[in-house]
Design a protein around this motif. Structure first.
Motif, mmCIF file in Angstrom:
data_model
loop_
_atom_site.group_PDB
_atom_site.id
_atom_site.type_symbol
_atom_site.label_atom_id
_atom_site.label_comp_id
_atom_site.label_asym_id
_atom_site.label_seq_id
_atom_site.Cartn_x
_atom_site.Cartn_y
_atom_site.Cartn_z
ATOM 1 N N TYR A 68 19.954 -20.172 -1.308
ATOM 2 C CA TYR A 68 18.765 -20.640 -2.056
ATOM 3 C C TYR A 68 17.498 -20.107 -1.384
ATOM 4 O O TYR A 68 16.576 -19.626 -2.053
ATOM 5 C CB TYR A 68 18.741 -22.179 -2.148
ATOM 6 N N HIS A 72 14.728 -17.623 -3.271
ATOM 7 C CA HIS A 72 13.312 -17.980 -3.420
ATOM 8 C C HIS A 72 12.408 -17.080 -2.581
ATOM 9 O O HIS A 72 11.319 -16.699 -3.011
ATOM 10 C CB HIS A 72 13.097 -19.456 -3.059
ATOM 11 N N ILE A 100 14.651 -19.197 -9.855
ATOM 12 C CA ILE A 100 14.101 -20.445 -9.294
ATOM 13 C C ILE A 100 15.127 -21.570 -9.464
ATOM 14 O O ILE A 100 15.407 -22.328 -8.533
ATOM 15 C CB ILE A 100 12.760 -20.815 -9.992
ATOM 16 N N GLY A 103 18.166 -21.382 -7.200
ATOM 17 C CA GLY A 103 17.792 -21.903 -5.877
ATOM 18 C C GLY A 103 17.766 -23.422 -5.867
ATOM 19 O O GLY A 103 18.341 -24.067 -4.980
#
Ligand code: IPE
Ligand code: IPE
Ligand code: MG
Ligand code: MG
Length: 280
Positions: A68, A72, A100, A103
């Protein structure tokens, strides 16, 4: 152990609803990272004489959370990178919104992984979730990422750079070792694992600066954006030779804590040696 980590990641992906989300999670997770964080946790457990294969599902929480952070980190509003783990970054291969959300999902599900591990007691799970949150939330990795973004195009001193590296990189490595100690009920050893993780993390990030300076995107499997984004690095602040000297200092500290933890003959020592030799 790596094979078991890969299998557990695949099993997690298989549990997801067939969808573009599942495809994107698979793309991000199975792109072939080094899996250092789950490996470190499992090797701490092995060092204390327990069977690491009973803890794999909780260990992949670290890889999910790490992935994640990379997804990001690569976003256009962050480092704006196009290559990760040898493939186009997730927002390039799919789209930014999905990147997004992938993540978000991986972060959230990482805590589910810990909560589901049958061999852990409730006390161990609570402690692991607490450590992982502290080391990666607004008091940890996320704070480091904010310091990183705010330092772009600025002249900062080495103390602030160290602080940034402690939060953004060392904290998750510390958590990886500490989760292994909690899983092994070695609560009194936590401060030593935390110190080892600190030096390993700073070492790792200085190495990253050196590799970014000396290597190529093809070998690294990721874009080189420090220069374009005018990020301060060890090399830009203290120069190449001093960066090597400070790397050496952290290597000595790593050796001191390895001695204190009596892990010189453990598998974990091999992983640390691998990190020292790493080219990507
Ligand atoms: C990359 O971490 C991000 C940093 C903290 C420098 P890794 O070098 O462990 O990346 P993967 O997981 O192997 O791709
Ligand atoms: C990544 O740091 C750290 C986190 C994702 C928390 P960098 O931005 O320096 O690492 P790379 O070069 O993209 O892997
Ligand atoms: Mg970054
Ligand atoms: Mg980056």
């Amino acid at each position: 152990m790596i094979y078991q980590i890969e299998q557990a990641l695949k099993q997690y992906i298989e549990s997801l609803e067939k969808s573009r989300l599942k495809d994107a999670v698979s793309y991000a997770l199975l792109a072939g990272g080094k899996r250092l964080r789950p490996l470190l946790m499992l090797q701490v457990i092995e060092h204390y004489g327990l069977d690491p294969s009973l803890y794999i599902d909780s260990a992949i929480a670290l890889e999910m959370l790490h992935t994640y952070s990379l997804v990001h980190d690569d976003l256009p509003s962050m480092d704006d990178d196009t290559l990760r783990r040898g493939k186009p970054t997730l927002h390039i291969a799919y789209d930014e919104g999905l990147a997004i959300l992938v993540g978000d999902g991986l972060l959230t599900d990482s805590f589910l992984q810990i909560s589901k591990q049958p061999v852990l007691s409730d006390k161990q799970k609570t402690e692991m979730i607490k450590i992982l949150s502290l080391k990666t939330g607004n008091k940890g990795m996320v704070y480091g990422q904010v310091l990183d973004i705010e330092s772009e195009q600025k002249q900062i001193d080495i103390q602030l750079l160290d602080q940034m590296y402690e939060y953004k990189t060392a904290n998750l490595l510390q958590a990886s070792l500490m989760l292994g100690a909690v899983a092994s009920n070695q609560f009194e050893a936590l401060p030593l694992w935390e110190k080892l993780g600190y030096h390993l993390g700073i070492y790792f990030q200085i190495q990253d600066d050196i590799l970014e300076h000396t290597s190529t995107p093809e070998i690294l499997g990721k874009s080189k954006s420090d220069d374009i984004r005018e990020k301060p690095t060890y090399i830009s602040i203290v120069g190449y030779q001093n960066a090597l000297n400070i790397l050496n200092y952290h290597e000595q500290q790593i050796n001191i804590f390895m001695q204190q933890l009596e892990i010189e003959t453990s598998e974990i020592h091999e992983t640390i040696l691998q990190i020292k030799k790493r080219k990507a």
